[in-house]
Design a protein around this motif. Sequence first.
Motif, PDB file in Angstrom:
ATOM      1  N   VAL A  81     -13.990  -6.888 -19.338  1.00 33.09           N
ATOM      2  CA  VAL A  81     -12.651  -7.222 -18.860  1.00 33.09           C
ATOM      3  C   VAL A  81     -11.552  -6.808 -19.829  1.00 33.09           C
ATOM      4  N   ASP A  82     -11.839  -6.762 -21.124  1.00 29.50           N
ATOM      5  CA  ASP A  82     -10.812  -6.370 -22.090  1.00 29.50           C
ATOM      6  C   ASP A  82     -10.368  -4.924 -21.891  1.00 29.50           C
ATOM      7  N   ALA A  83     -11.184  -4.128 -21.221  1.00 34.16           N
ATOM      8  CA  ALA A  83     -10.829  -2.729 -20.972  1.00 34.16           C
ATOM      9  C   ALA A  83      -9.960  -2.572 -19.727  1.00 34.16           C
ATOM     10  N   VAL A  84      -9.768  -3.668 -18.990  1.00 33.14           N
ATOM     11  CA  VAL A  84      -8.954  -3.611 -17.775  1.00 33.14           C
ATOM     12  C   VAL A  84      -7.511  -3.951 -18.141  1.00 33.14           C
ATOM     13  N   ARG A  85      -6.783  -2.916 -18.590  1.00 32.18           N
ATOM     14  CA  ARG A  85      -5.396  -3.086 -19.021  1.00 32.18           C
ATOM     15  C   ARG A  85      -4.554  -1.964 -18.426  1.00 32.18           C
ATOM     16  N   ILE A  86      -3.301  -2.290 -18.185  1.00 32.77           N
ATOM     17  CA  ILE A  86      -2.442  -1.404 -17.406  1.00 32.77           C
ATOM     18  C   ILE A  86      -2.251  -0.038 -18.046  1.00 32.77           C
ATOM     19  N   GLN A  87      -1.869  -0.002 -19.320  1.00 32.23           N
ATOM     20  CA  GLN A  87      -1.576   1.279 -19.950  1.00 32.23           C
ATOM     21  C   GLN A  87      -2.790   2.205 -20.003  1.00 32.23           C
ATOM     22  N   PRO A  88      -3.952   1.730 -20.447  1.00 31.78           N
ATOM     23  CA  PRO A  88      -5.137   2.608 -20.429  1.00 31.78           C
ATOM     24  C   PRO A  88      -5.507   3.075 -19.020  1.00 31.78           C
ATOM     25  N   LEU A  89      -5.338   2.199 -18.020  1.00 29.46           N
ATOM     26  CA  LEU A  89      -5.628   2.604 -16.645  1.00 29.46           C
ATOM     27  C   LEU A  89      -4.662   3.695 -16.182  1.00 29.46           C
ATOM     28  N   ALA A  90      -3.377   3.536 -16.532  1.00 31.30           N
ATOM     29  CA  ALA A  90      -2.384   4.543 -16.151  1.00 31.30           C
ATOM     30  C   ALA A  90      -2.731   5.897 -16.768  1.00 31.30           C
ATOM     31  N   LYS A  91      -3.116   5.861 -18.037  1.00 30.22           N
ATOM     32  CA  LYS A  91      -3.491   7.103 -18.733  1.00 30.22           C
ATOM     33  C   LYS A  91      -4.724   7.722 -18.085  1.00 30.22           C
ATOM     34  N   GLN A  92      -5.680   6.901 -17.771  1.00 29.57           N
ATOM     35  CA  GLN A  92      -6.923   7.367 -17.140  1.00 29.57           C
ATOM     36  C   GLN A  92      -6.637   8.014 -15.780  1.00 29.57           C
ATOM     37  N   GLN A 104       0.844  -1.186   0.000  1.00 29.82           N
ATOM     38  CA  GLN A 104       0.000   0.000   0.000  1.00 29.82           C
ATOM     39  C   GLN A 104       0.881   1.237   0.000  1.00 29.82           C
ATOM     40  N   SER A 105       0.495   2.227  -0.752  1.00 28.18           N
ATOM     41  CA  SER A 105       1.250   3.472  -0.791  1.00 28.18           C
ATOM     42  C   SER A 105       0.330   4.569  -1.271  1.00 28.18           C
ATOM     43  N   SER A 106       0.846   5.790  -1.291  1.00 32.32           N
ATOM     44  CA  SER A 106       0.070   6.914  -1.794  1.00 32.32           C
ATOM     45  C   SER A 106       1.025   7.907  -2.415  1.00 32.32           C
ATOM     46  N   GLY A 107       0.519   9.042  -2.882  1.00 27.49           N
ATOM     47  CA  GLY A 107       1.372  10.024  -3.521  1.00 27.49           C
ATOM     48  C   GLY A 107       1.305   9.876  -5.020  1.00 27.49           C
ATOM     49  N   TRP A 108       2.413  10.211  -5.674  1.00 28.25           N
ATOM     50  CA  TRP A 108       2.408  10.239  -7.140  1.00 28.25           C
ATOM     51  C   TRP A 108       2.165   8.876  -7.773  1.00 28.25           C
ATOM     52  N   PHE A 154       0.848  -4.151  -7.809  1.00 20.57           N
ATOM     53  CA  PHE A 154       0.438  -5.416  -8.410  1.00 20.57           C
ATOM     54  C   PHE A 154       1.583  -5.981  -9.239  1.00 20.57           C
ATOM     55  N   LYS A 155       1.748  -7.282  -9.166  1.00 22.29           N
ATOM     56  CA  LYS A 155       2.820  -7.939  -9.916  1.00 22.29           C
ATOM     57  C   LYS A 155       2.585  -7.819 -11.417  1.00 22.29           C
ATOM     58  N   ASP A 156       1.315  -7.975 -11.828  1.00 25.96           N
ATOM     59  CA  ASP A 156       0.970  -7.929 -13.243  1.00 25.96           C
ATOM     60  C   ASP A 156      -0.546  -7.768 -13.370  1.00 25.96           C
ATOM     61  N   LYS A 201      -3.737   9.232 -14.881  1.00 25.33           N
ATOM     62  CA  LYS A 201      -2.645  10.210 -15.025  1.00 25.33           C
ATOM     63  C   LYS A 201      -1.466   9.830 -14.123  1.00 25.33           C
ATOM     64  N   LEU A 202      -1.168   8.541 -14.149  1.00 31.34           N
ATOM     65  CA  LEU A 202      -0.040   7.995 -13.417  1.00 31.34           C
ATOM     66  C   LEU A 202       0.878   7.267 -14.397  1.00 31.34           C
ATOM     67  N   SER A 203       2.110   7.064 -13.998  1.00 32.51           N
ATOM     68  CA  SER A 203       3.031   6.337 -14.870  1.00 32.51           C
ATOM     69  C   SER A 203       2.676   4.853 -14.871  1.00 32.51           C
ATOM     70  N   ARG A 204       2.939   4.202 -15.968  1.00 34.73           N
ATOM     71  CA  ARG A 204       2.678   2.768 -16.070  1.00 34.73           C
ATOM     72  C   ARG A 204       3.475   1.996 -15.025  1.00 34.73           C
ATOM     73  N   THR A 205       4.705   2.438 -14.788  1.00 37.08           N
ATOM     74  CA  THR A 205       5.559   1.716 -13.838  1.00 37.08           C
ATOM     75  C   THR A 205       5.036   1.796 -12.410  1.00 37.08           C
ATOM     76  N   SER A 206       4.250   2.832 -12.097  1.00 42.15           N
ATOM     77  CA  SER A 206       3.727   2.943 -10.731  1.00 42.15           C
ATOM     78  C   SER A 206       2.769   1.802 -10.407  1.00 42.15           C
ATOM     79  N   PHE A 207       2.146   1.245 -11.445  1.00 43.77           N
ATOM     80  CA  PHE A 207       1.247   0.107 -11.248  1.00 43.77           C
ATOM     81  C   PHE A 207       1.948  -1.028 -10.510  1.00 43.77           C
TER      82      PHE A 207
END
Length: 210
Positions: A27-38, A3-7, A50-52, A40-46
């Motif tokens: 379920v096809d809409a549950v993907r890392i890159q679109p979620l990151a964009k939505q 668990q964390s918070s911030g950027w 979560f492992k994947d 406004k976070l970096s993909r790597t922050s995911f």
Amino acid sequence: MQQSSGWRGSADIWLQAAYENLIESGVDAVRIQPLAKQLKLSRTSFYWFFKDREELLSALLAQWREKNTGNLVKQAERYGESIIESVLNVFDCWLDQDLFDTHFEFAVRSWALQSNDVKAQISEADEIRLAALRSMFLRFGFEGEAADVRARTVYLTQIGYISMKSREDLAIRMKRIPEYVRIFTGKSPEQRDLLRFYARHNYTQEPYEK
């Protein structure tokens, strides 16, 4: 799960976004890159949380099990002085999204069409829920087969509502509640049973009269 918070956001923020996309687009809409964009976070922050993607999807299913199956079982086991009161306790699930999320249920059942694993989890949840409802009827003296059939009638009727995405005005649904109770239990509800139920759902129209 860290668990964390911030950027980087938080596990809950990623999970909520995944839930919203699942509900809206499947379920096809549950993907890392679109979620990151939505978000406004970096993909790597995911990956702090979560492992994947599979772990994120597993977290969604855990949330679904805890909320929908967990609360339905709790409501079926909740104290009731009669089978009528106990059935109305279960009906709380169908009218309170905080107890049972019908949109989540529809989305997971749709997801099961694409995944044998999710299909198996749906089957397991169905059995757990039906067992709780059977036990509720058995508790009030209904014999084995009668308890099983009544449990199935209660449960499969609601799953039909969900699968058909049926929508009823609250007043219409409340007017049908007494007849549903009579069909499911073989007993007519007392006005006091209905008044308590109506009050829980902020329904003020004059209740059913026998």
